[in-house]
Structure formats: C-alpha cells, structure tokens
Design an enzyme around this catalytic site. Structure first.
Site, PDB file in Angstrom:
ATOM      1  CG  HIS A   1      20.817  32.480 -11.415  1.00 19.71           C
ATOM      2  ND1 HIS A   1      19.669  31.805 -11.751  1.00 19.71           N
ATOM      3  CD2 HIS A   1      20.532  33.144 -10.267  1.00 19.71           C
ATOM      4  CE1 HIS A   1      18.734  32.037 -10.838  1.00 19.71           C
ATOM      5  NE2 HIS A   1      19.238  32.859  -9.938  1.00 19.71           N
TER       6      HIS A   1
ATOM      7  CG  ASP B   1      16.261  35.625  -7.649  1.00 26.51           C
ATOM      8  OD1 ASP B   1      16.477  35.785  -6.424  1.00 26.51           O
ATOM      9  OD2 ASP B   1      16.082  36.569  -8.427  1.00 26.51           O
TER      10      ASP B   1
END
Length: 259
Positions: free
Chosen positions: A86, A141
């Site tokens: 991320h 995700d």
C-alpha cells in the site's frame, strides 16, 4: 534481484523479476517498488512502464508467505506485505509521471491491484485479470476495491469480486479496464511505445487530473466545481501553464518542467 529497472529515452521500465514464482509478491519486492519508481523519475524518466518477466504479470502474494502465516501469526507475517504494498501504491500515484502497466498472462489479487494502479494498461492477448480474493476467503487489498469501483461502478465491481472470475483481454477492453490489446508476448514493447508518447505530459496537471477523477465519485457537483476551480487556478502561476499556452500559440511542442 526481485526488481529490474531500465531507462531509455525518458521511459523507465520496472520489471517484476521472479518468473519462477510467477512474479509473486514478497515484502522485499513491494517495499522496493516505490523506491525503484522514484529513482527512475529522479534519473530523468518522464513516463514509466510496470511489467513482469516471463509469461505472468503477477500472481499476487507469494503463497509461501501465506503458508507461513497460517503456521504462525497471520498479522505478524502478512501485515508487512500489505503495508509495504500500500505504501508503494501511494508513492506510484504521487509520482508526477504517467504509469503504464504491461500485462501478460494472469494478474491476480494484489497483482491486479498493481495493474489497476497504473494510469493506462496494455494487455497481451492471453492476459487475464483475476480478483482471487473470494477464493481464499479474503477481502481485497492493493487498491482493487478502490480502482474497480471507480472504473466499473459499484454494482459491476461487486459482481466481479464476488464471482471471482477471470476477465479476458478483450472483455477488459469492453469494460474500460484496459486501453489496448497487444499480440501475446509483446505487451511490454507496446506499453513502452505508448509511454514514449506520454513523456511530454505536464507533471503538475497530471497530479491534478488523478485527484479530480478520484474525487469526482465522492463529491457533489458544486463541490467538484469548487475543487476544479481551486486546482486550475493553482496552475495559472506555474511555468508549465505559461509554457503550454505560449507553445500552443507559437505552434510548437511545449517543454513542461513540473514547476
């Protein structure tokens, strides 16, 4: 090395380099991705290509890590992988240069997230975009839910995630998930050619386009108009805006600097 980079004529290429593991993601790989992209830009890249070595773009998280997580504490093992991924995705989206993904074969789970992070996508004919999450009892995700919802709308995004089915290259074009389809094995070359046409992109305007498009699904019309006015007025005092207008009037190619 898990990543290979090169720079040719202002086009930087980042290659996931774990072909024997289908370019599956490790903590080292995801943590180095943002640094590799930033280093290319600092070295003069004005557009980037993200690709994978071999017949697979990226199979998602390395299953050896997942297996290790099941035998130990999933939070301890998997959190660094997701956090590193991320962080790199955020950095890629903050770079003031266009990013083109070249996808051959499967792009699964977090690998799909990396492909969707790019501004544009070139798919080989044999490419397949696969969410993968529901098949292992997981939720998305890597920005997959974010990008799919903005590209497809909430209903189609939910359907794709729930049904967990592969999207072919031709279907990706029809859905707006890809910009072009190349002959199998030539996606990287086609993506580099596309990136070469984008090296003159004005950096400051690019960052604002990303922001405005992302925020458009969240704001009402009045708020979006206010944000557009705020962002465009910020550019009026920049070199790039002056250069762009003068180049247009003088019928020449502008030289944007990002200031």
């Amino acid at each position: 090395m898990s990543l290979e980079t090169s720079l040719t004529d202002q086009v930087g290429t980042i290659e996931l380099n774990r072909p024997k593991r289908m370019n599956a993601l490790t903590v080292e790989l995801v943590e180095s991705l943002g640094d590799a992209a930033a280093s290319l830009v600092e070295s003069g890249a004005r557009a980037l290509v993200l690709t994978g070595r071999g017949p697979t773009f990226c199979a998602g998280a390395d299953l050896s890590l997942v297996d290790q997580a099941l035998a130990a504490d999933p939070h301890t093992v998997l959190k660094p992988l997701v956090s590193g991924l991320h962080d790199s995705i955020k950095r890629l989206r903050d770079l003031p240069v266009p990013l083109v993904a070249a996808v051959e074969g499967p792009a699964v789970g977090a690998g799909l997230g990396l492909a969707l992070t790019a501004d544009l996508r070139v798919l080989g004919k044999g490419a397949r975009l696969i969410p993968g999450y529901m098949g292992i009892g997981s939720s998305p995700d890597g920005g997959v839910s974010y990008f799919l919802t903005r590209m497809l709308g909430s209903a189609r995004a939910a359907s794709l995630l729930l049904r967990n089915r592969p999207v072919t290259a031709d279907e990706a074009i029809a859905l707006g998930l890809a910009d072009s389809v190349a002959e199998q094995g030539s996606a990287t070359e086609a993506a580099q050619q596309l990136a070469a046409t984008l090296t003159g992109t004005p950096p400051l305007a690019l960052l604002r386009v990303r922001e405005l498009v992302d925020r458009a699904t969240l704001l009402g019309l009045e708020e979006q108009l206010d944000l557009e006015q705020q962002r465009v007025t910020e550019l009026w005092d920049t070199h790039d805006f002056t250069e762009g207008v003068r180049a247009f009037l003088e019928r020449r190619k502008p030289e944007f600097r990002g200031d």
